[in-house]
Design a protein around this motif. Structure first.
Motif, PDB file in Angstrom:
ATOM      1  N   ARG A   1     -30.893  18.374  24.581  1.00 33.09           N
ATOM      2  CA  ARG A   1     -29.980  17.248  24.325  1.00 33.09           C
ATOM      3  C   ARG A   1     -30.745  16.022  23.855  1.00 33.09           C
ATOM      4  NH1 ARG A   1     -27.445  18.958  29.201  1.00 33.09           N
ATOM      5  NH2 ARG A   1     -28.524  17.266  30.302  1.00 33.09           N
ATOM      6  N   ASP A   2     -31.884  15.748  24.497  1.00 32.79           N
ATOM      7  CA  ASP A   2     -32.689  14.592  24.089  1.00 32.79           C
ATOM      8  C   ASP A   2     -33.212  14.757  22.661  1.00 32.79           C
ATOM      9  OD1 ASP A   2     -32.264  13.514  26.571  1.00 32.79           O
ATOM     10  OD2 ASP A   2     -34.177  14.198  27.413  1.00 32.79           O
ATOM     11  N   ALA A   3     -33.552  16.009  22.300  1.00 30.88           N
ATOM     12  CA  ALA A   3     -34.056  16.249  20.947  1.00 30.88           C
ATOM     13  C   ALA A   3     -32.980  15.992  19.904  1.00 30.88           C
ATOM     14  CB  ALA A   3     -34.572  17.682  20.830  1.00 30.88           C
ATOM     15  N   LEU A   4     -31.726  16.335  20.231  1.00 25.03           N
ATOM     16  CA  LEU A   4     -30.634  16.140  19.282  1.00 25.03           C
ATOM     17  C   LEU A   4     -30.340  14.661  19.037  1.00 25.03           C
ATOM     18  CD1 LEU A   4     -28.102  18.930  20.344  1.00 25.03           C
ATOM     19  CD2 LEU A   4     -29.608  18.899  18.357  1.00 25.03           C
ATOM     20  N   ARG A   5     -30.789  13.811  19.920  1.00 25.19           N
ATOM     21  CA  ARG A   5     -30.554  12.376  19.737  1.00 25.19           C
ATOM     22  C   ARG A   5     -31.515  11.774  18.721  1.00 25.19           C
ATOM     23  NH1 ARG A   5     -30.235  11.839  26.035  1.00 25.19           N
ATOM     24  NH2 ARG A   5     -28.039  12.298  26.421  1.00 25.19           N
TER      25      ARG A   5
ATOM     26  N   PRO B   1     -32.782  11.583  15.109  1.00 28.47           N
ATOM     27  CA  PRO B   1     -32.254  11.990  13.797  1.00 28.47           C
ATOM     28  C   PRO B   1     -33.160  12.971  13.053  1.00 28.47           C
ATOM     29  CG  PRO B   1     -31.995   9.633  14.110  1.00 28.47           C
ATOM     30  CD  PRO B   1     -32.836  10.119  15.247  1.00 28.47           C
ATOM     31  N   GLU B   2     -34.466  12.731  13.086  1.00 30.91           N
ATOM     32  CA  GLU B   2     -35.388  13.591  12.343  1.00 30.91           C
ATOM     33  C   GLU B   2     -35.397  15.008  12.899  1.00 30.91           C
ATOM     34  OE1 GLU B   2     -40.108  13.763  11.024  1.00 30.91           O
ATOM     35  OE2 GLU B   2     -39.338  12.075  12.192  1.00 30.91           O
ATOM     36  N   ILE B   3     -35.440  15.131  14.235  1.00 35.42           N
ATOM     37  CA  ILE B   3     -35.433  16.457  14.856  1.00 35.42           C
ATOM     38  C   ILE B   3     -34.097  17.145  14.625  1.00 35.42           C
ATOM     39  CG2 ILE B   3     -35.596  17.698  17.043  1.00 35.42           C
ATOM     40  CD1 ILE B   3     -37.525  15.614  18.031  1.00 35.42           C
ATOM     41  N   ARG B   4     -33.000  16.387  14.726  1.00 36.49           N
ATOM     42  CA  ARG B   4     -31.674  16.957  14.477  1.00 36.49           C
ATOM     43  C   ARG B   4     -31.578  17.506  13.060  1.00 36.49           C
ATOM     44  NH1 ARG B   4     -28.953  12.971  16.244  1.00 36.49           N
ATOM     45  NH2 ARG B   4     -28.504  11.936  14.254  1.00 36.49           N
TER      46      ARG B   4
ATOM     47  N   VAL C   1     -38.147  23.714  11.998  1.00 37.97           N
ATOM     48  CA  VAL C   1     -38.788  23.662  13.312  1.00 37.97           C
ATOM     49  C   VAL C   1     -39.607  24.935  13.523  1.00 37.97           C
ATOM     50  CG1 VAL C   1     -38.419  23.520  15.800  1.00 37.97           C
ATOM     51  CG2 VAL C   1     -36.915  22.272  14.242  1.00 37.97           C
ATOM     52  N   GLY C   2     -40.868  24.783  13.877  1.00 39.14           N
ATOM     53  CA  GLY C   2     -41.699  25.925  14.221  1.00 39.14           C
ATOM     54  C   GLY C   2     -42.240  26.665  13.017  1.00 39.14           C
TER      55      GLY C   2
END
Length: 256
Positions: free
Chosen positions: A5-9, A11-14, A173-174
């Protein structure tokens, strides 16, 4: 879940997660597209007769694409083989070893060489399949045109998957190649559960089916937990720093 959930907040990671997700949808969609001019039932019947369940192991890495003879039937196996070959050649050929040590520029040249070798291997593998299996019934009509179409289609599919893997690594990602392997294996889970049900539970008494279900779930849980522990495992090694003089003071000599 909190970490996700924190990652989705962010913008770049989302954005990276969405890019990876959409690329995986494209890959799974392509895994269902049949190769023109082939009989998909031939491969299923051939390997069921020749090797039995051993075929399922290889088929899992292609996400069922090889069994269906889709455009991604070769999957990324040519790229993996190419990477291994190039890495071994860097030890045997001094020029490649120098190229590998030449920083970012050398890395780009190694990657380009890996791509070329991937295409060559894909052509060889697809040609061997088209000629070897084509004579036995893989092709609806065994002729040069149909064989060439199969070779071009399978080679293009493998090259496209290689491109997808590199784009996921760059913009997603990854590691893209590892993620493609992961989604291929995960896509086989529903059919694997159906196979387990038909083999160990179907037609059995209720108590036998229940015992079989408990054992299967216990084995799956054990494997998952073991992999997680192995992935997160650590071995703490004692490190002793030597003492050195800085001006009139002696520093270092600590152990961590």
């Amino acid at each position: 879940l909190k970490t996700f959930r924190d990652a989705l907040r962010v913008p770049e990671i989302r954005k990276k997660l969405w890019y990876t997700f959409l690329m995986l949808i494209v890959i799974r969609f392509g895994s269902q597209l049949p190769t023109p001019g082939v009989n998909p039932d031939y491969i299923k019947e051939f390997f069921a007769y020749q090797t039995g369940d051993a075929f399922n192991f290889f088929n899992a890495f292609t996400g069922g694409s090889f069994e269906q003879m889709s455009i991604f039937a070769l999957s990324i196996s040519p790229y993996i083989t190419s990477s291994i070959i190039v890495q071994l050649l860097t030890i045997a050929i001094p020029k490649l070893e120098e190229m590998q040590k030449d920083g970012e520029e050398g890395k780009k040249k190694i990657q380009a060489l890996t791509r070329y070798v991937t295409v060559i291997l894909a052509i060889i593998q697809s040609a061997a399949m088209a000629i070897g299996f084509g004579r036995s019934g893989l092709l609806n009509e065994y002729n040069f045109v149909n064989a060439a179409i199969v070779v071009l289609t399978l080679t293009a599919g493998s090259a496209f998957l290689m491109w997808c893997g590199e784009r996921i690594t760059e913009k997603g990602v990854g590691n893209g190649i590892s993620i493609i392997l992961l989604i291929n294996i995960l896509s086989r889970i529903p059919s694997d559960f159906v196979s387990l049900y038909e083999q160990f539970m179907k037609g059995q008494a209720i108590w036998k089916a229940a015992v079989a279900a408990v054992i299967i779930l216990a084995v799956i849980l054990f494997v998952v937990v073991f992999v997680i522990l192995l992935q997160g495992g650590q071995r703490k090694v004692s490190v002793q720093y030597s003492q050195k003089m800085q001006g009139r003071r002696s520093v270092g000599g600590q152990s961590t």
